[in-house]
Design a protein around this motif. Sequence first.
Motif, PDB file in Angstrom:
ATOM      1  N   ARG A  83       0.324  -1.069   0.543  1.00 22.61           N
ATOM      2  CA  ARG A  83       0.326  -0.458  -0.174  1.00 22.61           C
ATOM      3  C   ARG A  83       0.644   1.582  -0.487  1.00 22.61           C
ATOM      4  O   ARG A  83       1.636   1.870   0.546  1.00 22.61           O
ATOM      5  N   ARG A  84       0.383   2.186  -0.801  1.00 23.19           N
ATOM      6  CA  ARG A  84       1.665   3.593  -0.853  1.00 23.19           C
ATOM      7  C   ARG A  84       0.424   4.634  -0.736  1.00 23.19           C
ATOM      8  O   ARG A  84      -0.687   4.593  -1.452  1.00 23.19           O
ATOM      9  N   MET A  85       0.613   5.288  -0.271  1.00 23.86           N
ATOM     10  CA  MET A  85      -0.813   6.795   0.024  1.00 23.86           C
ATOM     11  C   MET A  85       0.676   8.277  -0.009  1.00 23.86           C
ATOM     12  O   MET A  85       1.870   7.860   0.629  1.00 23.86           O
ATOM     13  N   TRP A  86       0.103   9.169   0.028  1.00 21.35           N
ATOM     14  CA  TRP A  86       0.699  10.655   0.112  1.00 21.35           C
ATOM     15  C   TRP A  86       0.239  10.511   1.757  1.00 21.35           C
ATOM     16  O   TRP A  86      -0.732  11.210   1.712  1.00 21.35           O
ATOM     17  N   ALA A  87       1.501  11.057   2.639  1.00 21.54           N
ATOM     18  CA  ALA A  87       1.273  10.910   3.828  1.00 21.54           C
ATOM     19  C   ALA A  87       1.275  12.322   4.467  1.00 21.54           C
ATOM     20  O   ALA A  87       0.303  12.935   4.777  1.00 21.54           O
ATOM     21  N   GLY A  88       1.790  13.579   3.433  1.00 22.80           N
ATOM     22  CA  GLY A  88       1.628  14.226   3.834  1.00 22.80           C
ATOM     23  C   GLY A  88       3.057  15.638   2.897  1.00 22.80           C
ATOM     24  O   GLY A  88       3.875  15.478   2.535  1.00 22.80           O
ATOM     25  N   GLY A  89       2.966  16.798   3.688  1.00 24.83           N
ATOM     26  CA  GLY A  89       4.294  17.402   2.360  1.00 24.83           C
ATOM     27  C   GLY A  89       4.313  18.960   2.967  1.00 24.83           C
ATOM     28  O   GLY A  89       3.607  19.455   3.966  1.00 24.83           O
ATOM     29  N   ASP A  90       4.857  19.440   2.580  1.00 26.72           N
ATOM     30  CA  ASP A  90       5.234  21.220   1.898  1.00 26.72           C
ATOM     31  C   ASP A  90       5.005  21.839   0.945  1.00 26.72           C
ATOM     32  O   ASP A  90       5.960  21.388  -0.004  1.00 26.72           O
ATOM     33  N   PHE A  91       4.983  23.017   0.797  1.00 29.07           N
ATOM     34  CA  PHE A  91       4.983  23.514  -0.086  1.00 29.07           C
ATOM     35  C   PHE A  91       5.578  25.225   0.080  1.00 29.07           C
ATOM     36  O   PHE A  91       5.506  25.664   1.396  1.00 29.07           O
ATOM     37  N   THR A  92       6.742  25.835  -0.393  1.00 28.52           N
ATOM     38  CA  THR A  92       7.390  27.230  -0.385  1.00 28.52           C
ATOM     39  C   THR A  92       7.121  27.876  -1.386  1.00 28.52           C
ATOM     40  O   THR A  92       7.979  27.052  -2.705  1.00 28.52           O
ATOM     41  N   PHE A  93       6.323  29.159  -1.645  1.00 18.62           N
ATOM     42  CA  PHE A  93       6.179  29.542  -2.787  1.00 18.62           C
ATOM     43  C   PHE A  93       6.952  30.307  -3.563  1.00 18.62           C
ATOM     44  O   PHE A  93       6.765  31.235  -2.315  1.00 18.62           O
ATOM     45  N   HIS A  94       7.643  30.219  -4.510  1.00 20.51           N
ATOM     46  CA  HIS A  94       7.963  31.799  -4.123  1.00 20.51           C
ATOM     47  C   HIS A  94       7.684  32.632  -5.587  1.00 20.51           C
ATOM     48  O   HIS A  94       8.381  34.111  -6.113  1.00 20.51           O
ATOM     49  N   SER A  95       6.985  32.699  -6.768  1.00 17.79           N
ATOM     50  CA  SER A  95       6.410  32.789  -7.685  1.00 17.79           C
ATOM     51  C   SER A  95       4.938  32.310  -8.158  1.00 17.79           C
ATOM     52  O   SER A  95       5.096  31.219  -7.840  1.00 17.79           O
ATOM     53  N   ALA A  96       4.605  32.899  -8.934  1.00 20.07           N
ATOM     54  CA  ALA A  96       3.192  31.854  -9.757  1.00 20.07           C
ATOM     55  C   ALA A  96       3.773  31.763 -11.518  1.00 20.07           C
ATOM     56  O   ALA A  96       4.339  31.896 -12.186  1.00 20.07           O
ATOM     57  N   PRO A  97       3.647  30.638 -11.496  1.00 24.63           N
ATOM     58  CA  PRO A  97       4.248  29.987 -12.840  1.00 24.63           C
ATOM     59  C   PRO A  97       2.427  30.810 -13.665  1.00 24.63           C
ATOM     60  O   PRO A  97       1.470  31.034 -13.401  1.00 24.63           O
ATOM     61  N   ARG A  98       3.089  30.975 -15.415  1.00 27.79           N
ATOM     62  CA  ARG A  98       1.896  31.647 -15.776  1.00 27.79           C
ATOM     63  C   ARG A  98       1.747  31.076 -17.221  1.00 27.79           C
ATOM     64  O   ARG A  98       2.643  30.030 -17.797  1.00 27.79           O
ATOM     65  N   ILE A  99       0.500  30.641 -17.637  1.00 30.74           N
ATOM     66  CA  ILE A  99      -0.227  30.346 -18.504  1.00 30.74           C
ATOM     67  C   ILE A  99       0.737  30.400 -19.953  1.00 30.74           C
ATOM     68  O   ILE A  99       1.408  31.082 -19.933  1.00 30.74           O
ATOM     69  N   GLY A 100       1.289  29.200 -20.733  1.00 35.63           N
ATOM     70  CA  GLY A 100       2.552  29.504 -22.105  1.00 35.63           C
ATOM     71  C   GLY A 100       3.582  28.885 -21.232  1.00 35.63           C
ATOM     72  O   GLY A 100       4.192  29.031 -22.465  1.00 35.63           O
ATOM     73  N   GLU A 101       3.650  29.004 -20.220  1.00 33.22           N
ATOM     74  CA  GLU A 101       5.353  28.388 -20.183  1.00 33.22           C
ATOM     75  C   GLU A 101       5.578  27.275 -19.406  1.00 33.22           C
ATOM     76  O   GLU A 101       4.493  26.794 -19.877  1.00 33.22           O
ATOM     77  N   THR A 102       6.881  27.238 -20.064  1.00 33.97           N
ATOM     78  CA  THR A 102       7.376  25.263 -19.771  1.00 33.97           C
ATOM     79  C   THR A 102       7.899  24.877 -18.353  1.00 33.97           C
ATOM     80  O   THR A 102       8.719  26.301 -17.796  1.00 33.97           O
ATOM     81  N   VAL A 103       6.812  24.234 -17.791  1.00 31.86           N
ATOM     82  CA  VAL A 103       7.519  24.062 -16.240  1.00 31.86           C
ATOM     83  C   VAL A 103       8.022  22.862 -16.037  1.00 31.86           C
ATOM     84  O   VAL A 103       8.221  21.195 -16.856  1.00 31.86           O
ATOM     85  N   THR A 104       8.582  22.945 -15.142  1.00 29.85           N
ATOM     86  CA  THR A 104      10.175  21.982 -15.328  1.00 29.85           C
ATOM     87  C   THR A 104      10.170  21.019 -13.557  1.00 29.85           C
ATOM     88  O   THR A 104      10.776  22.275 -12.612  1.00 29.85           O
ATOM     89  N   ARG A 105       9.869  19.676 -13.749  1.00 26.96           N
ATOM     90  CA  ARG A 105      10.669  20.104 -12.599  1.00 26.96           C
ATOM     91  C   ARG A 105      11.318  18.475 -12.278  1.00 26.96           C
ATOM     92  O   ARG A 105      12.047  17.373 -12.713  1.00 26.96           O
ATOM     93  N   ARG A 106      11.770  19.023 -11.178  1.00 28.59           N
ATOM     94  CA  ARG A 106      13.141  18.247 -10.777  1.00 28.59           C
ATOM     95  C   ARG A 106      13.284  17.211  -9.995  1.00 28.59           C
ATOM     96  O   ARG A 106      12.911  18.557  -8.668  1.00 28.59           O
ATOM     97  N   SER A 107      13.094  16.037  -9.256  1.00 28.12           N
ATOM     98  CA  SER A 107      12.765  16.103  -7.931  1.00 28.12           C
ATOM     99  C   SER A 107      14.180  14.700  -7.515  1.00 28.12           C
ATOM    100  O   SER A 107      14.715  14.047  -8.507  1.00 28.12           O
ATOM    101  N   VAL A 108      13.935  14.497  -6.727  1.00 27.28           N
ATOM    102  CA  VAL A 108      15.132  14.164  -5.437  1.00 27.28           C
ATOM    103  C   VAL A 108      14.846  13.794  -4.807  1.00 27.28           C
ATOM    104  O   VAL A 108      13.829  13.988  -3.553  1.00 27.28           O
TER     105      VAL A 108
END
Length: 279
Positions: A83-108
């Motif tokens: 069984r696998r579940m998302w238990a929690g987490g947190d977000f730090t917001f720096h700025s808003a992504p804008r529609i039409g931009e390319t979003v890149t996610r680097r995961s570690v």
Amino acid sequence: MEIDLDHLRGWIGREETASEVLTAALVARFNATLDREGPTQDGADAPLLIHLCLCQPAVPTSTLGADGHPPRGGFLPPVALPRRMWAGGDFTFHSAPRIGETVTRRSVIDDLTVKEGRSGTLCFVRVVHHIASDGRAVVTERQDIVYRGADKATGEGKAAAPAAGQGEAHRRIAASPILLFRYSALTFNSHRIHYDEPYVTGVEHYPGLVVHGPLQAMLLAQYAEELKGRAPAQYSFRSAAPIFAGVDFAINADENGDALRLWTASTGGPIAMEARAEW
């Protein structure tokens, strides 16, 4: 079940990167799913947490596990618990992504620990996502994933938690199977507990379809933004109990100094997710 912790901790430091254009069409479907309104033209700020709908792994259907999750042992470690579940987490917001931009996610893969809980062995994997939009940092996200055994999925044998109170601010949400299906589609989430009722009741032994943790987290974060008139700088949450489709639930908020305490709860049920937003 025996877990080779040394082997699994070899995944710490592993990275993957993906990019996707944040299109007006995605924003329109996102807004329609959540019954919200907002701009969809290129250059406008995109809705809070819409990045959860982007850069998801495009795994072939034939390789998915029995629960609908992608196979383990690639980016995520091959934890030998079903069984696998998302238990929690947190977000730090720096700025808003804008529609039409390319979003890149680097995961570690940031950390991996094993604990013994009331329901047996639990394995926690902490993933950090660095989200950029056209090269501009927009969100730093910590995601806590928990793996556990197949028994006691519904919390059998645990003392019943008290019913959650109602917040100073609150709103009812209809937890319909249609909402869950649409959100699964938006996030390319094939976990069967959210749309396959025979599976979730017959195999995982829940009483009904399970409302997504990320959906609850998103609704609470957007509610905090609405109440304060601007997006928070910091937002954290943890899951405490499931919510099931077919029963309305509430998003709630109380002032807590300069912050907001937020939570979800089904009618007459305990706190399902608790969050904190800070500005």
